[in-house]
Design a protein around this motif. Structure first.
Motif, short mmCIF file in Angstrom:
data_model
loop_
_atom_site.label_atom_id
_atom_site.label_comp_id
_atom_site.label_asym_id
_atom_site.label_seq_id
_atom_site.Cartn_x
_atom_site.Cartn_y
_atom_site.Cartn_z
N LEU A 148 -2.32 3.63 -4.15
CA LEU A 148 -3.98 3.38 -4.23
C LEU A 148 -4.26 1.91 -4.63
O LEU A 148 -3.77 1.46 -5.73
CB LEU A 148 -5.26 4.05 -4.63
N PRO A 149 -6.02 1.25 -4.38
CA PRO A 149 -5.55 0.08 -4.71
C PRO A 149 -5.79 -0.03 -6.46
O PRO A 149 -5.58 -1.13 -7.24
CB PRO A 149 -7.42 -0.05 -4.69
N ASP A 150 -6.18 1.17 -7.08
CA ASP A 150 -6.18 1.65 -8.32
C ASP A 150 -4.56 1.28 -8.90
O ASP A 150 -4.65 1.59 -10.40
CB ASP A 150 -6.68 2.15 -9.49
N GLY A 151 -3.78 1.42 -8.07
CA GLY A 151 -2.17 1.25 -8.63
C GLY A 151 -1.80 2.72 -8.20
O GLY A 151 -0.70 3.25 -8.69
N THR A 152 -2.20 3.78 -8.12
CA THR A 152 -2.46 5.17 -8.41
C THR A 152 -1.73 5.50 -7.90
O THR A 152 -1.75 4.86 -6.40
CB THR A 152 -3.62 6.73 -8.54
N GLY A 211 1.09 -1.39 -0.21
CA GLY A 211 -0.29 -0.15 -0.04
C GLY A 211 0.72 0.81 0.69
O GLY A 211 0.18 2.24 -0.19
N MET A 212 1.87 1.07 0.23
CA MET A 212 3.26 2.25 -0.13
C MET A 212 4.18 2.35 -0.96
O MET A 212 4.43 0.65 -1.04
CB MET A 212 4.04 2.54 1.39
N LYS A 213 5.31 3.03 -0.63
CA LYS A 213 6.48 2.81 -1.65
C LYS A 213 7.14 4.24 -0.95
O LYS A 213 6.70 4.78 -0.73
CB LYS A 213 6.05 2.67 -3.31
N TRP A 214 8.33 3.70 -0.90
CA TRP A 214 9.35 5.04 0.09
C TRP A 214 10.79 4.20 -1.42
O TRP A 214 11.25 2.79 -1.78
CB TRP A 214 9.31 4.19 1.21
#
Length: 641
Positions: A491-495, A469-472
């Motif tokens: 977000l769930p849709d990849g946004t 659910g996160m990227k860093w």
């Protein structure tokens, strides 16, 4: 007169002869060689596990065979043998689910002929009452059991449940030390638990005397009362194998210990560390190896005779008696624990075609890992299933490397395999397995969590994080606590959307990981803070109030989240074949990247560096200017003349 002189000379000769004979008789005889068979951190590994090469490692059913062979080999060389374990014999497989009721671990050690063990931090995973129940169950079994030594426990902090564990320790006859008499040798063995191990047992409720203080006290008592030939310490404290760690410091601080068997850090020491006359040894975790150490004494000093780490692998035959004991415990697990989940020990959940990082290498390098991704995703899946129509979106699911205890091999993945991956602890309901908890933290604290992953992991590898659910992104060469360069919510849709400092984000993790959040302050010297909060942003006092429950009110366990997610796929999804860019780690020395978007720590460091350079420049140039002025004045003086 001549006669008297002759008599005197005769008497003097006799006295000298008797004196030399007495001195010869009084010269201490060196004790014989001692072979020590040892393990530590076996973590309930009754059965072999698959390794990354397609072979197998470990398992009590094979370790038992190797122990018998080594005892026979020592007997043929007329060497005394003792068999010792350095603690954390529990928590690592489905067998732990009957820890409190059947004590399979201690009974297995007894069946394999272990003389002594000690208690590690994971013996407290089911809390004080769990340890008390296990000790009592072991005693009531009537089976042969190893002695337990523990020298640095003091009064439990929780006096209610503490009473039960004190009674159980007394019932089992746990002592500071024990003396084994074997083939003419007196071998004293004592046990201690280190500071880091105690920190890793947040629910133990025990207070500890510092290990060096306890060791000095016990060694002095042993020497005064027991006339030992050898003194051995079972220390569940740890070393990194290179001369660092609590057990290295223990050996350096305390005289008179012949051998320290070092547990807790899962270290494999290929060549014994010798410091202050003490040999420090470790053989690795999960029954991968049997340690075989032979020592002797020369002029009162401990000498290394031989040291081997014998692999416990597919080349070692199964021991029939231990195999039968393991199968009987396995049936009990099916009947008393797994039946509640509608599962069985060897039931296949799904098929796996991918190479996940072996547990021996897991977390060793700061990087995204597909097994970590899989586990984090399973938390989100399990919460959705548990909450159904009332599902509150999980913004970030996170798992720390320290709670991942096994990997997944290619081929069929069974219930047992899934449990092994997330096999620690118990919940508020007292049943095996840490449950998931759902809390909130601010976006600012979320960024601090990413900084924990980037900056604290080198200090404490168990803190490395894997998320969903996160990227860093971070650069390992940037200033500590200012390594993170970018982060976003997925977000769930990849946004991808920016993280807002003041916004509350729902975070799901395991209970143990949540409890360990308090260590962030200490490890970061107060520069990073993460405070679990409720949905209104108020700090949480008791994490157990935020355990995730299923429709029937049962706790959603970490292991079951993984098992149910694997079962839902049937075949492991191809997204877990390779990293997805959830965590990007740079190791660049590019100056621009090192100072890009600096935080206050980097700015402060840069300012300090500029100040230091300025001071140095001032100190260097001031004498030069002074000499220049003196030279100029001298020149003008010569001109006047």
């Amino acid at each position: 007169m001549r006669y008297l002189r002759s008599v005197f000379a005769l008497v003097l000769s006799a006295v000298l002869l008797l004196g030399s004979g007495a001195a010869w008789a009084a010269a201490p005889e060196e004790p014989g060689d001692l072979t020590i068979l040892f393990t530590h951190d076996t973590h309930d590994h009754f059965l072999p596990a698959a390794n990354e090469e397609g072979g197998e490692y470990g398992g009590y059913i094979r370790l038992a065979t190797l122990l018998k062979e080594q005892r026979q080999a020592a007997a043929e060389q007329s060497r005394a043998v003792v068999t010792l374990d350095g603690g954390d014999f529990s928590m690592g497989s489905l067998f732990q689910t009957i820890y409190t009721t059947a004590a399979p671990e201690l009974r297995a050690l007894g069946a394999m002929g272990y003389d002594v063990t000690t208690l590690g931090n994971h013996e407290f995973d089911y809390r004080q009452q769990g340890l008390a129940d296990m000790l009592n169950a072991a005693k009531e079994s009537g089976d042969p059991l190893p002695a337990i030594v523990q020298a640095n426990y003091t009064q439990p902090m929780d006096h209610d449940s503490g009473y039960a564990v004190v009674q159980a320790l007394e019932n089992y006859l746990v002592t500071d030390y024990t003396v084994i008499e074997r083939d003419g040798l007196r071998v004293a063995v004592f046990g201690v638990l280190g500071e880091d191990a105690n920190d890793c047992a947040p629910m133990s409720g025990m207070e500890l005397e510092p290990i060096a203080d306890a060791a000095k006290r016990v060694v002095a008592e042993i020497k005064e009362k027991e006339d030992p030939d050898y003194i051995i310490c079972l220390s569940h404290s740890g070393t990194d194998g290179t001369g660092k760690g609590e057990d290295y410091a223990l050996a350096k601080a305390v005289d008179g210990i012949d051998v320290i068997i070092s547990g807790h850090t899962h270290t494999t020491i290929e060549t014994p560390i010798q410091v202050n006359g003490t040999l420090v040894v470790s053989c690795g975790e999960y029954t991968q190896n049997l340690g075989v150490l032979t020592v002797s004494k020369a002029e009162g000093k401990t000498e290394l005779v031989d040291y081997q780490l014998l692999p416990v692998d597919e080349t070692v035959a199964n021991d029939p008696a231990m195999t039968a004991l393991a199968r009987s415990f396995q049936r009990t697990v099916d009947e008393t624990y797994l039946s509640g989940y509608g599962l069985t020990f060897d039931e296949v959940l799904c098929e796996n075609s991918y190479n996940f990082t072996p547990i021996s290498q897991f977390g060793a390098v700061q990087e995204e890992d597909t097994l970590g991704n899989l586990i984090a995703d399973s938390y989100v899946y399990a919460v959705k299933e548990a909450e159904g129509e009332n599902y509150v979106p999980v913004d970030f699911a996170v798992v720390a490397s320290g709670v991942i205890r096994a990997s997944l091999a290619k081929g069929d993945i069974t219930v047992s395999d899934a449990f092994d991956v997330s096999s620690l602890g118990s919940g508020a309901d007292g049943t095996p397995g840490y449950p998931l908890v759902g809390v909130y933290i601010t976006g600012k604290e979320l960024k601090d969590a990413f900084e924990v992953d980037a900056s604290v992991t080198p200090l404490m590898s168990a803190a490395q994080l894997y998320g969903s659910g996160m990227k860093w992104s971070f650069n390992t060469h940037r200033m500590i606590f200012d390594k993170v360069t970018d982060c976003a919510q997925i977000l769930p849709d990849g946004t991808e959307v920016p993280i807002q400092d003041d916004k509350l984000y729902r975070v799901v993790t395991g209970l143990y990981s949540g409890q360990m959040l308090g260590t962030v302050n200490g490890k970061s010297f107060g520069l990073l803070t993460i405070t679990p909060r409720d949905e209104k942003g108020q700090p949480i006092e008791n994490l157990e109030d935020y355990i995730i429950h299923g429709p029937g009110g049962t706790e959603v366990k970490e292991w079951y989240a993984l098992a149910s997610y694997l079962q839902s796929m049937g075949t492991v999804d191809s997204r877990y074949a390779a990293p997805e860019g959830r965590k990007t780690v740079s190791r660049s020395w590019n100056p621009i990247e090192l100072v890009r978007s600096p935080g206050w720590i980097t700015l402060a460091a840069m300012a300090l560096a500029v100040l230091v350079v300025a001071i140095i420049a001032l100190l260097v140039t001031k004498p030069l200017r002074r000499r220049s002025r003196r030279g100029y004045r001298a020149y003008r003086g010569r001109r006047r003349r």
